[in-house]
Design an enzyme around this catalytic site. Structure first.
Site, PDB file in Angstrom:
ATOM      1  N   LEU A  64      40.818  28.581  65.450  1.00 52.28           N
ATOM      2  CA  LEU A  64      39.401  28.569  65.108  1.00 52.28           C
ATOM      3  C   LEU A  64      39.013  27.145  64.737  1.00 52.28           C
ATOM      4  O   LEU A  64      39.738  26.479  63.990  1.00 52.28           O
ATOM      5  CB  LEU A  64      39.106  29.506  63.933  1.00 52.28           C
ATOM      6  CG  LEU A  64      39.300  31.007  64.175  1.00 52.28           C
ATOM      7  CD1 LEU A  64      39.057  31.777  62.883  1.00 52.28           C
ATOM      8  CD2 LEU A  64      38.373  31.507  65.279  1.00 52.28           C
ATOM      9  N   ASP A  65      37.875  26.667  65.236  1.00 51.39           N
ATOM     10  CA  ASP A  65      37.389  25.341  64.860  1.00 51.39           C
ATOM     11  C   ASP A  65      37.169  25.276  63.351  1.00 51.39           C
ATOM     12  O   ASP A  65      36.950  26.306  62.701  1.00 51.39           O
ATOM     13  CB  ASP A  65      36.071  25.042  65.571  1.00 51.39           C
ATOM     14  CG  ASP A  65      36.249  24.808  67.063  1.00 51.39           C
ATOM     15  OD1 ASP A  65      37.404  24.634  67.494  1.00 51.39           O
ATOM     16  OD2 ASP A  65      35.241  24.818  67.792  1.00 51.39           O
ATOM     17  N   PRO A  66      37.222  24.064  62.779  1.00 46.81           N
ATOM     18  CA  PRO A  66      37.089  23.945  61.313  1.00 46.81           C
ATOM     19  C   PRO A  66      35.887  24.658  60.715  1.00 46.81           C
ATOM     20  O   PRO A  66      35.993  25.264  59.647  1.00 46.81           O
ATOM     21  CB  PRO A  66      37.007  22.422  61.105  1.00 46.81           C
ATOM     22  CG  PRO A  66      37.848  21.875  62.222  1.00 46.81           C
ATOM     23  CD  PRO A  66      37.560  22.769  63.401  1.00 46.81           C
ATOM     24  N   LYS A  67      34.724  24.629  61.376  1.00 48.43           N
ATOM     25  CA  LYS A  67      33.527  25.257  60.814  1.00 48.43           C
ATOM     26  C   LYS A  67      33.510  26.772  60.983  1.00 48.43           C
ATOM     27  O   LYS A  67      32.717  27.459  60.329  1.00 48.43           O
ATOM     28  CB  LYS A  67      32.276  24.665  61.462  1.00 48.43           C
ATOM     29  CG  LYS A  67      32.023  23.208  61.109  1.00 48.43           C
ATOM     30  CD  LYS A  67      30.737  22.727  61.766  1.00 48.43           C
ATOM     31  CE  LYS A  67      30.471  21.254  61.429  1.00 48.43           C
ATOM     32  NZ  LYS A  67      29.231  20.773  62.078  1.00 48.43           N
ATOM     33  N   VAL A  68      34.357  27.303  61.841  1.00 45.11           N
ATOM     34  CA  VAL A  68      34.347  28.733  62.158  1.00 45.11           C
ATOM     35  C   VAL A  68      35.140  29.496  61.105  1.00 45.11           C
ATOM     36  O   VAL A  68      36.174  29.031  60.608  1.00 45.11           O
ATOM     37  CB  VAL A  68      34.923  28.978  63.562  1.00 45.11           C
ATOM     38  CG1 VAL A  68      34.929  30.472  63.889  1.00 45.11           C
ATOM     39  CG2 VAL A  68      34.108  28.208  64.600  1.00 45.11           C
TER      40      VAL A  68
END
Length: 302
Positions: A64-68
């Site tokens: 998962l991307d950092p913001k997700v």
């Protein structure tokens, strides 16, 4: 060769060296950072408890991307050998589609056209080769519409790029669009009904270390066999399991029972009669045969 204890009878140390945490990833850190923090916390706790066995790795199921945020199963110790299983299962997300103009009246029908197989090329920052590939969208549902926003539920094949999907939806809607907030609500066989935060996990380690109370750990850490739910099951005799631990395939005389209708070439999970996972493999022979190889090995788990 000592086989694993039954899942329900494992000590906290056994659980932490072959377990999985259904983690609720917060925004900010990367998936790799999160799994590293959990690994380091387990290593430190086992050392302070004076446990001889330890772990040298942890892995997450689907970056998962950092913001997700959302469902990020983290495998501890030998459970990392099961990472390939998550490539077999689907994913579910809730996403905000930020349109660049008011949402058109036919948005729901336009979105519905994307269900089924779609072509995608991984983004430039992806770690995989940027070749065009096909991914399946099992279900794409508009939950809410608000001015320039669509709230979407997306059930899709593993490896689907939701950010790219949002871009393509914007083109189809005629407004242009980008992905806003994204939350993963399921990584089969895990979903958001049993999520735990990293703080919950660290607190549970502390209760075991300082108060000798393992119950919070048992509530948060699942035996690694939990990952295998949904994978066809073959039960083998203990003597056959010991042979598998030494690298032998599963021969017909060692098979005690198996799920019905396992297709030739399917990925299967083999267990001892008391429910401990032994290996992952491919069904290459008839499960009711009298002789020959039934399961060839892919991953030994003991």
């Amino acid at each position: 060769m000592t086989l694993r204890s039954p899942p329900a009878a494992r000590s906290p140390a056994e659980l932490l060296t072959f377990g999985v945490v259904n983690l609720d990833k917060p925004p900010g850190p990367s998936s790799h950072q999160i799994s590293g923090w959990l690994r380091d916390a387990v290593v430190e706790t086992l050392a302070e408890r004076g446990v001889e066995s330890t772990i040298d790795r942890a892995a997450h199921a689907g970056t998962l991307d950092p913001k997700v945020t959302g469902c990020l199963p983290v495998m501890l110790g030998d459970a990392t050998r099961l990472a390939q299983v998550f490539l077999e299962g689907g994913k579910e997300y809730v996403a905000v589609l930020e349109c660049h103009a008011p949402v058109p009246g036919d948005a729901e029908s336009v979105v519905a056209e994307f269900e089924g197989p779609i072509y995608q090329k991984p983004p430039r920052k992806s770690a995989v080769s940027r070749r065009l590939r096909v991914r399946e969208l099992y279900d794409l549902e508009v939950l809410e519409v608000e001015d320039r926003r669509l709230l979407l539920r997306i059930r899709c094949e593993s490896g689907t790029y939701v950010r790219k999907l949002c871009h393509d939806l914007g083109l189809a809607l005629g407004t242009g669009a980008h992905m806003g907030h994204l939350r993963r609500t399921a990584t089969e066989p895990f979903d958001d009904r049993t999520l735990h935060s990293a703080h919950d996990f660290l607190d549970a380690l502390g209760f075991w270390l300082e108060d000798d109370d393992p119950e919070p750990l048992y509530d948060i850490v699942d035996p690694a066999e939990r990952i295998l739910e949904g994978i066809p099951r073959v039960v083998i005799a203990e003597n056959a399991a010991r042979e598998v631990a030494n690298g032998a395939p599963v021969y017909a005389p060692g098979v005690l029972e198996a799920d019905d209708g396992i297709d030739h070439g399917s990925l299967v999970a083999c267990y001892t009669p008391d429910g401990a996972a032994v290996c992952l493999g491919e069904r290459v022979g008839a499960v009711d045969a009298d002789s020959g190889v039934v399961v060839s090995l892919e991953r030994v788990l003991v």
